[in-house]
Design a protein around this motif. Structure first.
Motif, PDB file in Angstrom:
ATOM      1  N   PRO A   5      95.275  22.163  49.326  1.00  0.00           N
ATOM      2  CA  PRO A   5      95.292  22.378  50.772  1.00  0.00           C
ATOM      3  C   PRO A   5      94.001  21.954  51.470  1.00  0.00           C
ATOM      4  N   TYR A   6      92.987  21.612  50.687  1.00  0.00           N
ATOM      5  CA  TYR A   6      91.720  21.201  51.273  1.00  0.00           C
ATOM      6  C   TYR A   6      91.467  19.702  51.123  1.00  0.00           C
ATOM      7  N   ILE A  62      94.198  16.724  55.237  1.00  0.00           N
ATOM      8  CA  ILE A  62      94.708  17.976  55.820  1.00  0.00           C
ATOM      9  C   ILE A  62      93.628  18.620  56.684  1.00  0.00           C
ATOM     10  N   THR A  63      92.462  18.855  56.102  1.00  0.00           N
ATOM     11  CA  THR A  63      91.412  19.579  56.831  1.00  0.00           C
ATOM     12  C   THR A  63      90.946  18.827  58.072  1.00  0.00           C
ATOM     13  N   HIS A  64      90.947  17.506  58.008  1.00  0.00           N
ATOM     14  CA  HIS A  64      90.501  16.693  59.147  1.00  0.00           C
ATOM     15  C   HIS A  64      91.448  16.831  60.345  1.00  0.00           C
ATOM     16  N   ASN A  65      92.710  17.152  60.092  1.00  0.00           N
ATOM     17  CA  ASN A  65      93.702  17.226  61.169  1.00  0.00           C
ATOM     18  C   ASN A  65      94.006  18.651  61.630  1.00  0.00           C
ATOM     19  N   LEU A  66      93.234  19.622  61.161  1.00  0.00           N
ATOM     20  CA  LEU A  66      93.403  20.999  61.629  1.00  0.00           C
ATOM     21  C   LEU A  66      92.644  21.207  62.930  1.00  0.00           C
ATOM     22  N   MET A  67      93.202  22.024  63.793  1.00  0.00           N
ATOM     23  CA  MET A  67      92.507  22.393  65.025  1.00  0.00           C
ATOM     24  C   MET A  67      91.420  23.418  64.665  1.00  0.00           C
ATOM     25  N   PRO A  68      90.382  23.551  65.514  1.00  0.00           N
ATOM     26  CA  PRO A  68      89.333  24.539  65.225  1.00  0.00           C
ATOM     27  C   PRO A  68      89.936  25.933  65.012  1.00  0.00           C
ATOM     28  N   GLY A  69      89.533  26.574  63.932  1.00  0.00           N
ATOM     29  CA  GLY A  69      90.025  27.918  63.624  1.00  0.00           C
ATOM     30  C   GLY A  69      91.300  27.938  62.801  1.00  0.00           C
ATOM     31  N   GLN A  70      91.964  26.802  62.647  1.00  0.00           N
ATOM     32  CA  GLN A  70      93.206  26.768  61.856  1.00  0.00           C
ATOM     33  C   GLN A  70      92.886  26.659  60.375  1.00  0.00           C
ATOM     34  N   LEU A  71      93.768  27.223  59.573  1.00  0.00           N
ATOM     35  CA  LEU A  71      93.706  27.105  58.122  1.00  0.00           C
ATOM     36  C   LEU A  71      94.904  26.269  57.663  1.00  0.00           C
ATOM     37  N   PRO A  72      94.845  25.697  56.471  1.00  0.00           N
ATOM     38  CA  PRO A  72      95.987  24.896  56.005  1.00  0.00           C
ATOM     39  C   PRO A  72      97.314  25.654  56.050  1.00  0.00           C
ATOM     40  N   GLN A  73      97.306  26.959  55.765  1.00  0.00           N
ATOM     41  CA  GLN A  73      98.555  27.723  55.774  1.00  0.00           C
ATOM     42  C   GLN A  73      99.135  27.869  57.184  1.00  0.00           C
ATOM     43  N   ASP A  74      98.338  27.574  58.211  1.00  0.00           N
ATOM     44  CA  ASP A  74      98.847  27.594  59.582  1.00  0.00           C
ATOM     45  C   ASP A  74      99.632  26.329  59.923  1.00  0.00           C
ATOM     46  N   ARG A  75      99.513  25.298  59.078  1.00  0.00           N
ATOM     47  CA  ARG A  75     100.162  24.020  59.349  1.00  0.00           C
ATOM     48  C   ARG A  75     100.969  23.520  58.142  1.00  0.00           C
ATOM     49  N   PRO A  76     102.047  24.225  57.791  1.00  0.00           N
ATOM     50  CA  PRO A  76     102.836  23.775  56.639  1.00  0.00           C
ATOM     51  C   PRO A  76     103.444  22.384  56.848  1.00  0.00           C
ATOM     52  N   VAL A  78     101.283  15.349  54.235  1.00  0.00           N
ATOM     53  CA  VAL A  78     100.209  14.751  53.443  1.00  0.00           C
ATOM     54  C   VAL A  78     100.593  14.744  51.965  1.00  0.00           C
ATOM     55  N   TYR A  79     101.151  15.864  51.493  1.00  0.00           N
ATOM     56  CA  TYR A  79     101.556  15.937  50.094  1.00  0.00           C
ATOM     57  C   TYR A  79     102.586  14.856  49.770  1.00  0.00           C
ATOM     58  N   LYS A  80     103.579  14.700  50.635  1.00  0.00           N
ATOM     59  CA  LYS A  80     104.638  13.711  50.383  1.00  0.00           C
ATOM     60  C   LYS A  80     104.064  12.300  50.294  1.00  0.00           C
ATOM     61  N   ALA A  81     103.100  11.980  51.153  1.00  0.00           N
ATOM     62  CA  ALA A  81     102.470  10.661  51.108  1.00  0.00           C
ATOM     63  C   ALA A  81     101.716  10.464  49.789  1.00  0.00           C
ATOM     64  N   LEU A  90     102.590  26.147  48.529  1.00  0.00           N
ATOM     65  CA  LEU A  90     102.106  24.787  48.320  1.00  0.00           C
ATOM     66  C   LEU A  90     103.079  23.993  47.446  1.00  0.00           C
ATOM     67  N   PRO A  91     103.371  22.751  47.845  1.00  0.00           N
ATOM     68  CA  PRO A  91     104.260  21.927  47.027  1.00  0.00           C
ATOM     69  C   PRO A  91     103.578  21.469  45.749  1.00  0.00           C
ATOM     70  N   HIS A  92     104.384  21.328  44.725  1.00  0.00           N
ATOM     71  CA  HIS A  92     103.884  20.671  43.516  1.00  0.00           C
ATOM     72  C   HIS A  92     105.021  19.975  42.806  1.00  0.00           C
ATOM     73  N   GLU A  93     104.650  18.998  41.993  1.00  0.00           N
ATOM     74  CA  GLU A  93     105.608  18.059  41.424  1.00  0.00           C
ATOM     75  C   GLU A  93     105.648  18.182  39.913  1.00  0.00           C
ATOM     76  N   HIS A  94     106.857  18.036  39.379  1.00  0.00           N
ATOM     77  CA  HIS A  94     107.053  17.899  37.936  1.00  0.00           C
ATOM     78  C   HIS A  94     107.640  16.510  37.729  1.00  0.00           C
ATOM     79  N   ILE A  95     106.981  15.712  36.889  1.00  0.00           N
ATOM     80  CA  ILE A  95     107.371  14.320  36.691  1.00  0.00           C
ATOM     81  C   ILE A  95     107.602  14.084  35.199  1.00  0.00           C
ATOM     82  N   LEU A  96     108.743  13.489  34.871  1.00  0.00           N
ATOM     83  CA  LEU A  96     109.027  13.069  33.502  1.00  0.00           C
ATOM     84  C   LEU A  96     109.108  11.548  33.482  1.00  0.00           C
ATOM     85  N   LEU A  97     108.371  10.932  32.573  1.00  0.00           N
ATOM     86  CA  LEU A  97     108.413   9.480  32.429  1.00  0.00           C
ATOM     87  C   LEU A  97     108.987   9.122  31.066  1.00  0.00           C
ATOM     88  N   ILE A  98     109.934   8.211  31.062  1.00  0.00           N
ATOM     89  CA  ILE A  98     110.468   7.656  29.815  1.00  0.00           C
ATOM     90  C   ILE A  98     109.983   6.213  29.763  1.00  0.00           C
TER      91      ILE A  98
END
Length: 173
Positions: A67-68, A72-86, A92-95, A127-135
């Motif tokens: 989340p840091y 993400i942090t660059h696009n938060l408004m003053p006083g906002q935390l990452p959890q305020d902007r899901p 960002v995570y998807k990208a 927070l999103p997280h990914e599980h990846i299997l590669l063959i």
């Protein structure tokens, strides 16, 4: 006057309905709805078919959202935390997830990939997280202990040789 949500609850009890599973209208989500039961069932069947066709996975990789991240942090408004902007965190995570998949598949980071499966889920903190299997293709499979040692490390990097990598591992692991 009762708030709207309490009014609905009182009306339901007055009507004699005390079981929660019999209240409301049932809606069946289409299998195109990401994360729905039918979507997850389809993904499971697809993954099983891929493994049946191409063989067992060679790599199991996880990717967790930080989340840091600067994006993400660059696009938060003053006083906002990452959890305020899901919405921002998810975008960002998807990208970054797309970049990771491109690195692994098109970029052939570990070699040529025959098939892959990945799924995004959300941790308790949201927070999103990914599980990846590669063959891997036959010529890119790990065949010896040296092959495994070349790509997998369970050691903290040397502080003198790799100070940046050392600091990152110590901070995030």
């Amino acid at each position: 006057s009762k708030p709207e949500n309490q009014k609905g609850l009182v009306d339901t009890i007055v009507a004699g309905k005390s079981r929660g599973d019999r209240i409301g209208k049932r809606i069946v989500l289409p299998r195109t709805f990401p994360g729905g039961d039918r979507d997850m069932q389809r993904r499971l069947l697809d993954a099983m078919a891929i493994v049946q066709r191409w063989g067992k996975p060679d790599y199991f990789i996880t990717m967790t959202c930080n989340p840091y991240w600067e994006e993400i942090t660059h696009n938060l408004m003053p006083g906002q935390l990452p959890q305020d902007r899901p919405d921002l965190v998810a975008r960002v995570y998807k990208a970054k997830q797309r970049d990771m998949m491109d690195l692994l598949t098109k970029g052939k980071h570990f070699g040529e990939v025959t098939a892959y499966v990945h799924v995004t889920d959300f941790q308790k903190q949201g927070l999103p997280h990914e599980h990846i299997l590669l063959i891997m293709k036959t010529n890119s499979k790990l065949a010896s202990l040296d092959d495994y040692d070349r790509v997998i490390s369970a050691e903290i990097p040397d502080k003198e040789k790799h100070p940046v990598l050392h600091d990152l591992v110590v901070k995030h692991m």
